[in-house]
Scaffold this motif. Structure first.
Motif, PDB file in Angstrom:
ATOM      1  N   VAL A   4     -13.308  21.281  15.832  1.00 27.81           N
ATOM      2  CA  VAL A   4     -12.290  21.641  14.472  1.00 27.81           C
ATOM      3  C   VAL A   4     -13.295  22.766  13.694  1.00 27.81           C
ATOM      4  O   VAL A   4     -14.230  21.993  12.919  1.00 27.81           O
ATOM      5  CB  VAL A   4     -11.543  20.826  13.497  1.00 27.81           C
ATOM      6  CG1 VAL A   4     -12.198  20.106  12.853  1.00 27.81           C
ATOM      7  CG2 VAL A   4     -10.589  21.582  12.838  1.00 27.81           C
ATOM      8  N   ARG A   6     -13.729  23.448   9.675  1.00 24.53           N
ATOM      9  CA  ARG A   6     -12.852  23.010   8.907  1.00 24.53           C
ATOM     10  C   ARG A   6     -14.084  23.562   7.281  1.00 24.53           C
ATOM     11  O   ARG A   6     -14.895  23.943   7.163  1.00 24.53           O
ATOM     12  CB  ARG A   6     -12.589  21.630   8.288  1.00 24.53           C
ATOM     13  CG  ARG A   6     -14.095  20.628   8.827  1.00 24.53           C
ATOM     14  CD  ARG A   6     -14.220  19.461   8.113  1.00 24.53           C
ATOM     15  NE  ARG A   6     -15.248  18.638   7.910  1.00 24.53           N
ATOM     16  CZ  ARG A   6     -15.714  18.486   7.491  1.00 24.53           C
ATOM     17  NH1 ARG A   6     -16.048  19.089   6.088  1.00 24.53           N
ATOM     18  NH2 ARG A   6     -17.109  17.877   7.818  1.00 24.53           N
ATOM     19  N   THR A  67     -14.933  16.161  15.769  1.00 24.71           N
ATOM     20  CA  THR A  67     -13.720  14.975  15.011  1.00 24.71           C
ATOM     21  C   THR A  67     -13.345  13.337  16.083  1.00 24.71           C
ATOM     22  O   THR A  67     -13.747  12.693  15.289  1.00 24.71           O
ATOM     23  CB  THR A  67     -12.542  15.283  15.489  1.00 24.71           C
ATOM     24  OG1 THR A  67     -12.408  15.695  16.703  1.00 24.71           O
ATOM     25  CG2 THR A  67     -11.979  16.758  14.936  1.00 24.71           C
ATOM     26  N   SER A 145     -12.552  32.295  13.987  1.00 16.74           N
ATOM     27  CA  SER A 145     -12.142  31.510  12.886  1.00 16.74           C
ATOM     28  C   SER A 145     -12.648  31.932  12.104  1.00 16.74           C
ATOM     29  O   SER A 145     -10.931  31.616  10.866  1.00 16.74           O
ATOM     30  CB  SER A 145     -12.898  30.317  12.329  1.00 16.74           C
ATOM     31  OG  SER A 145     -13.939  29.614  12.254  1.00 16.74           O
ATOM     32  N   ARG A 301      -7.861  24.597   8.880  1.00 19.26           N
ATOM     33  CA  ARG A 301      -8.194  23.689   9.721  1.00 19.26           C
ATOM     34  C   ARG A 301      -8.060  25.017  11.189  1.00 19.26           C
ATOM     35  O   ARG A 301      -7.150  25.453  10.726  1.00 19.26           O
ATOM     36  CB  ARG A 301      -7.742  22.658  10.584  1.00 19.26           C
ATOM     37  CG  ARG A 301      -8.458  21.597   9.195  1.00 19.26           C
ATOM     38  CD  ARG A 301      -7.310  20.622   9.169  1.00 19.26           C
ATOM     39  NE  ARG A 301      -8.011  19.383  10.524  1.00 19.26           N
ATOM     40  CZ  ARG A 301      -8.649  18.483  10.874  1.00 19.26           C
ATOM     41  NH1 ARG A 301      -9.405  18.977   8.990  1.00 19.26           N
ATOM     42  NH2 ARG A 301      -9.233  18.240  11.543  1.00 19.26           N
ATOM     43  N   CYS A 302      -9.249  24.691  11.495  1.00 23.50           N
ATOM     44  CA  CYS A 302      -8.443  25.740  13.367  1.00 23.50           C
ATOM     45  C   CYS A 302      -9.483  25.529  14.482  1.00 23.50           C
ATOM     46  O   CYS A 302     -10.246  24.475  14.286  1.00 23.50           O
ATOM     47  CB  CYS A 302      -9.895  27.482  13.129  1.00 23.50           C
ATOM     48  SG  CYS A 302      -9.327  28.283  14.192  1.00 23.50           S
ATOM     49  N   CYS A 303      -8.944  25.019  16.027  1.00 24.50           N
ATOM     50  CA  CYS A 303      -9.359  25.082  16.940  1.00 24.50           C
ATOM     51  C   CYS A 303      -8.944  26.068  17.988  1.00 24.50           C
ATOM     52  O   CYS A 303      -8.309  26.546  18.080  1.00 24.50           O
ATOM     53  CB  CYS A 303      -8.396  23.580  17.208  1.00 24.50           C
ATOM     54  SG  CYS A 303      -7.380  23.442  16.839  1.00 24.50           S
ATOM     55  N   LEU A 324      -4.870  20.464  14.063  1.00 23.79           N
ATOM     56  CA  LEU A 324      -4.550  20.285  12.984  1.00 23.79           C
ATOM     57  C   LEU A 324      -4.181  20.133  11.918  1.00 23.79           C
ATOM     58  O   LEU A 324      -3.323  20.058  11.378  1.00 23.79           O
ATOM     59  CB  LEU A 324      -3.745  21.750  13.378  1.00 23.79           C
ATOM     60  CG  LEU A 324      -4.701  22.966  14.123  1.00 23.79           C
ATOM     61  CD1 LEU A 324      -3.680  24.589  14.716  1.00 23.79           C
ATOM     62  CD2 LEU A 324      -6.048  23.519  13.668  1.00 23.79           C
TER      63      LEU A 324
END
Length: 337
Positions: A4, A6, A67, A145, A301-303, A324
């Protein structure tokens, strides 16, 4: 995917420092200097906590986190308004055409002119992915992102955007371009000048760099042939920028001669095509591959995930929803991969 994007925090300092030591030089936005990195993180924290939408000289630092392990494996930066704290210098390639009637000859001389044309632009930069993670689309996630962050905080960014690509560095860590121009006036190696710039800014360029145009024909061949070329490790990044709508318009970095890519912010593909929708379902099993983001400022947050547009919004897969930290009714931004 367990990664992710962040907002960076002070706790990421050591991870950023370890990555900075792997860049190999010429990477001004990620210097292997603890004090400089602390300064960047402090400035970024101030930007992430400022609620005003007023356009200012902000720096946002984001990181790529695994993560599952908690490890930070990449980083990138966004500058909202360059050239405010000190001038933003570039060289621009220009052509001077002269004609002699007596000789019946026209001569076109290419020159490098020191300019501040790009002041006031926003910038995407400082992108570095740990060598062990350069697979599986993580570079794309990290790079793009930033455009979802821009789309979701559009008022803070300028109408023009740029990206500087590192130029050609030789096996000794030197720059043929710097040796031919800057090195003649500063008495510093490329590495020394680049490190000084990363830590103290480039006001010393304004103080000492000659303001007259440089005739390219007078430079050594080693310098001429690298003008506007990206470092081999940056060729994929250049293609990615071109795919987003950036172009090379003759601006080059004053240190290593690398290309500066420019574009209109609202025309960048990932900004233009970003969709803002409420989540209607977090259990999507099949759909379109996408980058998905949520949250404002420090909560960003981006994924990578999958999405499918629905009548009332967008459905996303459970893995993305978990990364997210969103549920039905929450708002996300997304763009197709």
């Amino acid at each position: 995917m367990t990664h992710v994007i962040r907002a960076a925090t002070a706790g990421d300092m050591q991870a950023l420092y370890e990555m900075a030591k792997l860049t190999g030089g010429g990477f001004t936005n990620l210097p292997p200097d603890r004090n400089a990195l602390r300064g960047k993180l402090k400035r970024s924290a101030e930007a992430f906590t400022r609620e005003s939408e007023e356009r200012m000289d902000d720096l946002f630092v984001v990181v790529l986190e695994n993560t599952e392990t908690g490890e930070v494996r990449g980083t990138a930066q966004l500058f909202t308004h360059v050239g405010q704290s000190w001038p933003f210098y570039s060289y621009r390639l220009t052509t001077l055409t002269q004609h002699s009637r007596e000789l019946e000859r026209t001569v076109r001389a290419e020159m490098l002119s020191l300019v501040t044309d790009l002041e006031g632009s926003s910038e995407v930069g400082g992108l570095f992915l740990h060598p062990s993670e350069r697979a599986g689309g993580l570079g794309l996630l990290l790079a793009r992102s930033r455009y979802l962050f821009i789309a979701s905080h559009r008022a803070r960014f300028s109408d023009r955007i740029l990206a500087e690509l590192r130029g050609i560095i030789d096996e000794r860590g030197g720059s043929p371009f710097w040796d031919a121009i800057g090195g003649k006036f500063f008495g510093m190696t490329f590495q020394e000048a680049d490190e000084f710039n990363a830590i103290h800014g480039n006001q010393f360029i304004a103080d000492l760099m000659p303001k007259h145009p440089v005739y390219i024909a007078m430079l050594p061949e080693e310098a001429r042939k690298v003008i506007g070329l990206p470092h081999p490790s940056g060729r994929a990044a250049m293609r990615m920028l071109e795919h987003e709508g950036f172009s090379y318009e003759g601006y080059v970095d004053i240190f290593d001669g690398g290309p500066t890519m420019t574009g209109r912010t609202d025309a960048v593909a990932s900004v233009r095509n970003a969709a803002r929708k409420p989540v209607t379902d977090c259990d999507l099993a099949n759909g379109e591959k996408a980058l998905i983001a949520t949250g404002r400022l420090a909560g960003f947050r981006c994924c990578c995930g999958i999405r499918a547009f629905t009548e009332g919004g967008v459905a996303i897969d459970p893995e993305a929803a978990q990364l997210l930290r969103v549920r039905e009714g929450d708002e996300v931004w997304s763009v197709a991969r």
